[in-house]
Design a protein around this motif. Structure first.
Motif, mmCIF file in Angstrom:
data_model
loop_
_atom_site.group_PDB
_atom_site.id
_atom_site.type_symbol
_atom_site.label_atom_id
_atom_site.label_comp_id
_atom_site.label_asym_id
_atom_site.label_seq_id
_atom_site.Cartn_x
_atom_site.Cartn_y
_atom_site.Cartn_z
ATOM 1 N N SER A 1 14.109 -25.347 -27.828
ATOM 2 C CA SER A 1 12.825 -26.556 -27.261
ATOM 3 C C SER A 1 11.737 -25.832 -27.187
ATOM 4 O O SER A 1 11.530 -24.592 -27.167
ATOM 5 N N SER B 1 9.359 -26.351 -24.933
ATOM 6 C CA SER B 1 9.005 -25.742 -23.513
ATOM 7 C C SER B 1 9.453 -24.222 -23.448
ATOM 8 O O SER B 1 8.631 -23.524 -22.845
ATOM 9 N N ARG C 1 7.318 -20.910 -22.793
ATOM 10 C CA ARG C 1 7.493 -20.038 -21.603
ATOM 11 C C ARG C 1 7.631 -18.775 -22.284
ATOM 12 O O ARG C 1 7.286 -17.461 -21.531
ATOM 13 N N ARG D 1 2.173 -25.055 -22.029
ATOM 14 C CA ARG D 1 2.641 -26.053 -22.889
ATOM 15 C C ARG D 1 1.700 -27.165 -23.562
ATOM 16 O O ARG D 1 1.740 -27.712 -24.760
ATOM 17 N N GLU E 1 0.957 -27.772 -27.640
ATOM 18 C CA GLU E 1 1.097 -29.138 -27.876
ATOM 19 C C GLU E 1 -0.131 -29.531 -28.901
ATOM 20 O O GLU E 1 -0.065 -30.188 -29.973
ATOM 21 N N SER F 1 17.154 -31.719 -24.875
ATOM 22 C CA SER F 1 15.920 -30.655 -25.153
ATOM 23 C C SER F 1 14.868 -31.353 -26.147
ATOM 24 O O SER F 1 13.372 -31.350 -25.856
ATOM 25 N N ARG G 1 13.168 -34.205 -24.200
ATOM 26 C CA ARG G 1 12.428 -33.682 -23.090
ATOM 27 C C ARG G 1 11.161 -33.237 -23.680
ATOM 28 O O ARG G 1 10.005 -33.502 -23.045
ATOM 29 N N ASP G 2 10.857 -32.462 -24.762
ATOM 30 C CA ASP G 2 10.052 -32.085 -25.488
ATOM 31 C C ASP G 2 8.737 -33.474 -25.851
ATOM 32 O O ASP G 2 7.727 -33.224 -25.675
ATOM 33 N N GLU H 1 7.539 -34.793 -22.216
ATOM 34 C CA GLU H 1 6.734 -33.857 -21.435
ATOM 35 C C GLU H 1 5.201 -34.153 -21.439
ATOM 36 O O GLU H 1 4.368 -34.423 -20.674
#
Length: 267
Positions: free
Chosen positions: A21, A23, A27, A33, A37, A86, A89-90, A93
């Protein structure tokens, strides 16, 4: 593709291949993030320090990052549930956590919606707004349906989703948690009155297919609990004195605005 677009596509593919992912990769690289992006959308070029972090983490050279996108096989048979989650979520977000966050207060609201093919009636649903960090979530509950087999019966449901504010508009995106789990979308604006009214339109699914409703949403008094709000959530006649006068007036305007917009767009 430009060199910046090559970098964006290579970054996306390699991050997914290495970390599963965006995110998780952000990390691992210790890069924000929102900053990642902006690189993924080719809105800005990364600085030298960021390029170094990215290349060291992904195990590639700077030259390779700016070349035509490398081939990375991300699909090995049916994608796993973890990879699907994942990816979802990406995608969400940036909407959930980027500025501006949805400017609507937590609490209990009533949303009055016109009923397709039944212009003399309004469906009242309960909407509960909550904040989870900088994200805004909601739950829309419909307490009462008409008799089984009638047009509106499918709309009884428990819709859960997110609220996103963009271009001075609140978008309520949800999926029904029961029955056919159909998706729904409401797009509402603050109406120019002293009352905290929202007005707009909803895209909903009916047994006859997708349809649209005019919507007026009002906050409830802090003295009204969820049980009471649900008891009041039902189908009303548009002339019912139990429906606030301002709602009865504005729902007519929202319906007219929607018809005007559709007529204009279709020429």
């Amino acid at each position: 593709m430009s060199a910046l677009e090559n970098f964006a596509e290579n970054l996306r593919r390699l991050c997914l291949a290495k970390a599963g992912s965006i995110s998780a990769a952000a990390r691992g690289m210790q890069i924000g993030r929102s900053q990642i992006e902006s690189y993924l959308q080719a809105r800005r070029a990364p600085g030298r320090a960021s390029v170094k972090k990215i290349c060291e983490y992904l195990g590639v050279t700077e030259e390779e990052m700016y070349q035509r996108p490398v081939s990375v096989d991300l699909d090995h048979g049916r994608p796993s549930a973890q990879r699907i989650l994942s990816a979802a979520r990406d995608a969400l977000e940036p909407l959930l956590f980027a500025d501006p966050s949805a400017g609507i207060a937590p609490g209990i609201y009533h949303a009055y919606m016109t009923i397709p093919s039944t212009p003399g009636s309004l469906l009242c649903a309960v909407i509960v707004i909550a904040k989870q960090g900088s994200a805004t979530t909601f739950r829309r509950l419909t307490n009462r349906a008409v008799k089984r087999g009638e047009y509106w019966s499918r709309f009884t449901g428990d819709h859960k989703g997110i609220v996103v504010e963009r271009l001075n508009c609140l978008s309520f995106v949800a999926a029904n948690q029961i029955g056919t789990q159909e998706p729904t979308l409401m797009r509402l604006w603050w109406l120019p009155f002293s009352e905290k009214l929202l007005g707009g339109h909803a895209m909903i699914f009916t047994p006859a297919g997708p349809s649209f409703s005019a919507v007026v949403m009002v906050p409830l008094s802090a003295k009204i609990n969820l049980r009471t709000a649900l008891r009041l959530a039902k189908v009303y006649r548009t002339t019912d004195e139990a429906v606030p006068r301002i709602v009865r007036d504005m729902i007519v305007q929202q319906r007219a605005d929607f018809i005007s917009a559709v007529t204009r767009d279709l020429g």
